[in-house]
Design an enzyme around this catalytic site. Structure first.
Site, PDB file in Angstrom:
ATOM      1  N   ASN A 162      -8.853  87.142 -69.352  1.00 21.07           N
ATOM      2  CA  ASN A 162      -8.328  86.705 -68.063  1.00 21.07           C
ATOM      3  C   ASN A 162      -9.195  87.343 -66.978  1.00 21.07           C
ATOM      4  O   ASN A 162      -8.939  88.448 -66.531  1.00 21.07           O
ATOM      5  CB  ASN A 162      -6.867  87.123 -67.928  1.00 21.07           C
ATOM      6  N   ARG A 219      -8.578  82.140 -69.371  1.00 19.56           N
ATOM      7  CA  ARG A 219      -7.900  81.635 -68.180  1.00 19.56           C
ATOM      8  C   ARG A 219      -8.964  81.060 -67.247  1.00 19.56           C
ATOM      9  O   ARG A 219      -9.957  81.714 -66.938  1.00 19.56           O
ATOM     10  CB  ARG A 219      -7.160  82.764 -67.477  1.00 19.56           C
ATOM     11  N   HIS A 277      -2.461  79.938 -60.203  1.00 15.93           N
ATOM     12  CA  HIS A 277      -1.579  80.924 -60.854  1.00 15.93           C
ATOM     13  C   HIS A 277      -0.528  80.233 -61.716  1.00 15.93           C
ATOM     14  O   HIS A 277       0.533  80.787 -61.985  1.00 15.93           O
ATOM     15  CB  HIS A 277      -0.878  81.833 -59.824  1.00 15.93           C
ATOM     16  N   ARG A 291      -8.551  86.947 -48.960  1.00 14.97           N
ATOM     17  CA  ARG A 291      -8.462  85.554 -48.509  1.00 14.97           C
ATOM     18  C   ARG A 291      -7.448  85.425 -47.376  1.00 14.97           C
ATOM     19  O   ARG A 291      -6.408  86.082 -47.388  1.00 14.97           O
ATOM     20  CB  ARG A 291      -8.070  84.640 -49.668  1.00 14.97           C
ATOM     21  N   GLU A 337       0.364  86.609 -68.613  1.00  7.98           N
ATOM     22  CA  GLU A 337      -0.469  85.414 -68.703  1.00  7.98           C
ATOM     23  C   GLU A 337      -1.200  85.357 -70.032  1.00  7.98           C
ATOM     24  O   GLU A 337      -1.464  84.272 -70.566  1.00  7.98           O
ATOM     25  CB  GLU A 337      -1.457  85.393 -67.539  1.00  7.98           C
TER      26      GLU A 337
END
Length: 398
Positions: free
Chosen positions: A7, A90, A179, A241, A384
Site C-alpha cells: 500500500n 493498492r 480511499h 493538498r 486496507e
C-alpha cells in the site's frame, strides 16, 4: 497462499505478508515520512520487531528495504520469493477503465501511468511499487485493487459535474472518489458492529483522516457520495493538498500572478493544506505546536474540523438521517483532539461525544459517544491490507 500487500501512499508504505484464505498476518510494518531525513521504519513478526528512524528518500529504496528484511537470514519470514503467490497493490486512481480488481499486465501498467496526471501524488508511487515488486517477486501474480471501485455506486446526480455533458461522455470527466478500500472496509465493520448491538445501520458517514483525507456517505452499505472527485485533491483539507477551492483562484494565479499550470498544480498538491497553513504537513507536529500556543497551527486545526463538519451536515441531508459516524485512518484513529473538534457543537445532528471515552487508545472498534447520543460515534481502525488481500484471493479463486 502467501500474499504480499503493498500500500504505497503519497508519503508512506504499508505492507503485510498474509496467509490466505485464513487472513493470518505473518508480517506487517510501515514506512512513513518518506522523503524526510527522519523516516520511520517498522517491521513486525511474531518473533521480532524492528523499528528505525533513518532517511528514506523515495518509495523504491523503501520497498527494497522491506524485501531485504522479509528474506533476512535471522529476522526474515520467507526463504525465497518463490513462496509468494501473489502481490496485491493498492492503486488510487482507476479512472473509468477499472471498476474492479485487475490482474496487472503491461496494458494495465500503461493505463495506471496514463492516470498519473490526475493522481500525481499516488499513481506514480503505486506504479513504482508494481515495478519493484515485479523484480523482487518475479514469479508472483501482480494484482491491482483500485480505490475508486467502492464509489462506483454513486448516482449520476452525485458524480456528474455541471459542465457540458460531452466532457463526461467523451472525456470521462466526473467525480470518482478515493480511499474506497478503506471506506468499504470500515463501513462494513460498522454495519456488523451496529447489527450485533441491534442499532440502526442504514445511514453511515465514514471519515478517513490521514495525510490524505476524505469523507463518504454510505446508505445500506453502498456509497452515494464522497468528498474527493476527479482527482484526490478536492474535499477536506489534507496534509499538503488544499481540498475545495474556488476555481477562479487558479485562473487569478495564472493570469495575474503569472503562475504556470504546473506551478499551480504543484502548489495545490504539494504545498497547500496543513503544510501551507502551518509549515508542517504532519498533524502530530501541528498539534504539538498548537498546544504550545502557535496561532497558525490552532487556526489550521479549527479550519480542518470546520470543513469536516460542513460535509457531515451535507451528507446527513443527502442520506436523510444519520445512524453513525466512523473515524478511521492515522489521524481519525489516533487524534482525540481532532475527533473532539469535529464532534463539538453537533448535537443537532444527534452527535454527542463522550470526552473520556474519546481519550482511550485502542486497536479495537470502540464507541465514543454518550449513551443518549442519537448517532453512534465509532472509531474503527482501517485495514486496507486485509481488504486488498480478500479481493486478491477472490480474483485468483475465480
Amino acid at each position: 497462499m502467501k500474499v504480499v500487500i503493498i500500500n504505497s501512499g503519497s508519503s508512506s508504505i504499508k505492507y503485510q505478508l498474509i496467509e490466505m484464505p485464513a487472513g493470518e498476518v505473518i508480517c506487517s510494518g510501515m514506512i512513513d515520512r518518506i522523503g524526510l531525513e527522519t523516516s520511520n521504519f517498522s517491521y513486525v513478526t511474531k518473533a521480532d520487531k524492528v523499528e528505525e528512524i533513518l532517511p528514506i528518500p523515495n518509495h523504491k529504496i523503501g520497498l527494497n528495504k522491506i524485501a531485504q528484511l522479509l528474506m533476512d537470514d535471522e529476522k526474515g519470514v520467507i526463504k525465497s520469493t518463490k513462496e509468494i503467490e501473489a502481490v496485491g497493490h493498492r492503486v488510487v486512481h482507476g479512472g473509468s477503465s477499472f471498476s474492479n480488481t485487475a490482474l496487472i499486465t503491461p496494458e494495465v501498467k500503461e493505463e495506471i501511468k496514463n492516470l498519473c496526471d490526475i493522481a500525481p501524488l499516488h499513481n506514480p508511487a503505486h506504479l513504482q511499487g508494481i515495478i519493484v515488486a515485479e523484480e523482487i517477486f518475479a514469479e508472483a501474480k501482480q494484482i491491482a485493487v483500485f480505490d475508486t471501485a467502492f464509489h462506483q455506486t454513486m448516482p449520476e446526480i452525485a458524480y456528474k459535474y455541471a459542465i457540458p455533458s460531452h466532457f463526461l461522455k467523451e472525456n470521462k470527466i466526473r467525480a470518482y472518489g478515493f480511499h474506497g478500500t478503506s471506506h468499504k472496509y470500515v463501513s462494513e465493520k460498522a454495519i456488523e458492529y451496529l447489527k450485533a448491538a441491534n442499532k440502526a445501520h442504514k445511514n453511515i458517514i465514514t471519515v478517513h483522516l490521514g495525510n490524505g483525507c476524505s469523507i463518504t456517505a454510505v446508505k445500506d452499505g453502498k456509497c452515494i457520495d464522497t468528498s474527493m472527485g476527479f482527482t484526490p485533491i478536492s474535499g477536506l483539507i489534507m496534509g499538503t493538498r488544499s481540498g475545495d477551492i474556488d476555481s477562479s483562484v487558479l485562473f487569478y494565479m495564472m493570469k495575474a500572478l503569472n503562475y504556470t499550470v504546473d506551478e499551480v498544480s504543484t502548489l495545490l498538491q504539494k504545498q497547500s493544506g496543513m503544510l501551507g497553513l502551518t509549515g508542517y504537513s504532519d498533524l502530530r507536529d501541528i498539534e504539538s505546536n498548537a498546544e504550545q500556543g502557535n496561532k497558525d497551527c490552532q487556526l489550521a486545526l479549527a479550519m480542518n474540523a470546520y470543513r469536516i463538519k460542513k460535509y457531515i451536515g451535507s451528507y446527513t441531508a443527502a442520506l436523510n438521517g444519520l445512524d453513525a459516524i466512523v473515524f478511521t485512518a492515522g489521524i481519525g484513529e489516533n487524534s482525540a483532539n481532532m475527533r473532539k473538534l469535529v464532534c463539538t457543537d453537533m448535537e443537532f445532528f444527534g452527535i454527542e461525544l463522550d470526552v473520556d471515552k474519546n481519550e482511550i487508545r485502542s486497536k479495537d472498534i470502540r464507541e465514543i459517544n454518550l449513551p443518549q447520543s442519537k448517532a453512534k460515534v465509532l472509531v474503527i481502525p482501517t485495514d486496507e491490507e486485509i481488504e486488498i488481500a480478500n479481493q486478491v484471493y477472490k480474483l485468483l479463486q475465480n
